[in-house]
Design a protein around this motif. Structure first.
Motif, short mmCIF file in Angstrom:
data_model
loop_
_atom_site.label_atom_id
_atom_site.label_comp_id
_atom_site.label_asym_id
_atom_site.label_seq_id
_atom_site.Cartn_x
_atom_site.Cartn_y
_atom_site.Cartn_z
N SER A 22 0.80 -1.22 0.00
CA SER A 22 0.00 0.00 0.00
C SER A 22 0.84 1.27 0.00
CB SER A 22 -0.94 0.01 1.22
OG SER A 22 -0.20 0.03 2.42
N GLU A 23 2.06 1.20 0.49
CA GLU A 23 2.90 2.38 0.61
C GLU A 23 3.83 2.59 -0.58
OE1 GLU A 23 3.13 4.83 2.99
OE2 GLU A 23 1.28 4.01 3.82
N ARG A 24 4.12 1.53 -1.33
CA ARG A 24 5.13 1.66 -2.38
C ARG A 24 4.66 2.52 -3.55
NH1 ARG A 24 5.51 -4.17 -5.52
NH2 ARG A 24 3.42 -4.14 -6.46
N SER A 25 3.34 2.78 -3.64
CA SER A 25 2.83 3.64 -4.71
C SER A 25 2.64 5.08 -4.27
CB SER A 25 1.49 3.08 -5.22
OG SER A 25 0.53 3.01 -4.16
N GLN A 26 3.04 5.41 -3.05
CA GLN A 26 2.90 6.77 -2.56
C GLN A 26 3.91 7.69 -3.24
OE1 GLN A 26 0.45 7.76 -0.49
NE2 GLN A 26 -0.33 5.65 -0.43
#
Length: 396
Positions: free
Chosen positions: A279-283
């Motif tokens: 969920s965080e790697r696309s931030q």
């Protein structure tokens, strides 16, 4: 008045600047200190850990069969006193005991108190030797044989001028429950820490790689995770108890039990780390780091891990009492650590008999320490979770 107002205003401004310039560790420490329940639990947990670490110094007698008191088997706790019907004493004392058969107990051996025989406490007495660095492992092969002893002492905190003193009483073989309880706390603590450390390292590596790279690597690692999660624990330890060589030392068995606890305890944490990384790697901040040429390891270490520190703390503090409880449960049913190793589970084996509840209630003292230990860990974990998660800050 204006001077004091400006001084207070300046102080508030300094506090705000300190808050916005503080590191994450400083913010977590500040929030944790504001949680009174967690602070009390932290002090209790610290005291228990210190009691376990210095158990040999605090214990007047060996917790093994070598230190048993043959004349005080199944003896009740001996509480030091300062006065009785014979007068007052500045030195604490206990009474001497006699062992005799009684018609009231079907001629079984019972311990009676001799109130005329005072035995005075002494502090910093010389007794059995112990080592804070004591590695004696006897595993298959010459390479794994280790026998190292260092920091050896023979001084103990207290004792009596004659005979023995047993603050928590003794068991059926005459072993001191007080000494065994202190050592059991440290044994269960070591088992839990080793298991949690192995589980955390595996979960961090597998979960981080799975969430960061995805694709066939993610699919393969998730298959491995699901396979480990389906392994039944009790049959595994039953098979382990049957196949462990009888000639292995107690320390070797302890290491194997703690290692297996770690190898079967990582899948849940690995799944949560993977989910958060996905969920965080696309931030935006991750994409910016990638455009700047940052490597995957740098992104995971410097950006992703700090973003879910609270989740890691939650899982670690939940996993730790789980490891301790699992070791205790396995030792309780005879599949884990057994004599001569003193663990909370092996001590709790004695409370499963009805005769103990009726006649030897002091056998339950280790149970109280186990409950206190687990509750302290849980409250400290809750406090660290609230301190590490900015969304958990209460509005004043």
């Amino acid at each position: 008045m204006g001077f004091f107002f400006n001084k207070n205003k300046k102080s508030d401004q300094q506090l705000k600047e300190a808050y916005f310039t503080a590191s994450q560790v400083e913010l977590i420490r500040s929030r944790f200190k504001s949680n009174k329940t967690a602070m009390v639990a932290g002090w209790i947990l610290t005291i228990l850990i210190l009691m376990g670490f210095f158990s040999e110094f605090l214990s007047p007698y060996q917790p093994t069969m070598a230190g048993r008191d043959k004349k005080y088997e199944n003896g009740p706790p001996q509480i030091p006193k300062f006065w009785d019907e014979n007068g007052f004493s500045f030195r604490p004392f206990i009474y001497g005991t006699k062992r005799e058969r009684s018609i009231k107990t079907n001629f079984r051996w019972v311990v009676t108190v001799d109130r005329e025989d005072r035995r005075y406490l002494r502090f910093f007495v010389d007794g059995w030797e112990y080592s804070y660095i004591d590695l004696e492992w006897d595993l298959p092969g010459e390479f794994f044989d280790v026998d190292v002893q260092a920091l050896t002492f023979s001084t103990h905190l207290f004792g009596v001028d004659k005979g023995g003193i047993h603050l928590f009483g003794t068991d059926k073989s005459g072993k001191d429950i007080y000494s065994r309880t202190l050592l059991a706390i440290f044994t269960s603590l070591k088992c839990g820490v080793l298991g949690v450390f192995i589980a955390f390292v595996l979960a961090l590596i597998i979960g981080g790689i799975s969430g960061c790279y995805g694709g066939w690597i993610d699919s393969f690692l998730q298959m491995v995770t699901d396979a480990i999660r389906t392994v039944p624990q009790v049959p595994l330890f039953m098979a382990l108890a049957a196949f462990l060589p009888q000639e292995w030392s107690a320390e070797a068995v302890f290491f194997v039990i703690a290692t297996i606890l770690g190898f079967i305890g990582w899948p849940t944490l690995a799944r949560r780390i993977r989910t958060h990384v996905l969920s965080e790697r696309s931030q935006d901040y991750i994409l910016a780091a990638q455009l700047c040429g940052a490597s995957s390891g740098h992104i995971i270490r410097r950006h992703l891990l700090p973003s879910f520190t609270s989740y890691i703390i939650i899982d670690l503090m939940i996993t730790f009492p789980y490891m301790v409880r699992l070791e205790t449960a396995l030792s309780f049913i005879g599949l884990g650590l057994i004599d001569p190793v003193s663990s909370l589970g092996s001590l709790m084996q004695n409370v499963s008999k009805a005769d103990v509840l009726l006649n030897y209630q002091w056998y339950f003292i280790p149970v109280l320490f186990f409950i206190t230990f687990i509750l302290a860990v849980v409250f400290v974990g809750d406090g660290l979770r609230d301190a590490a998660d900015p969304n958990m800050i209460k509005k004043k």
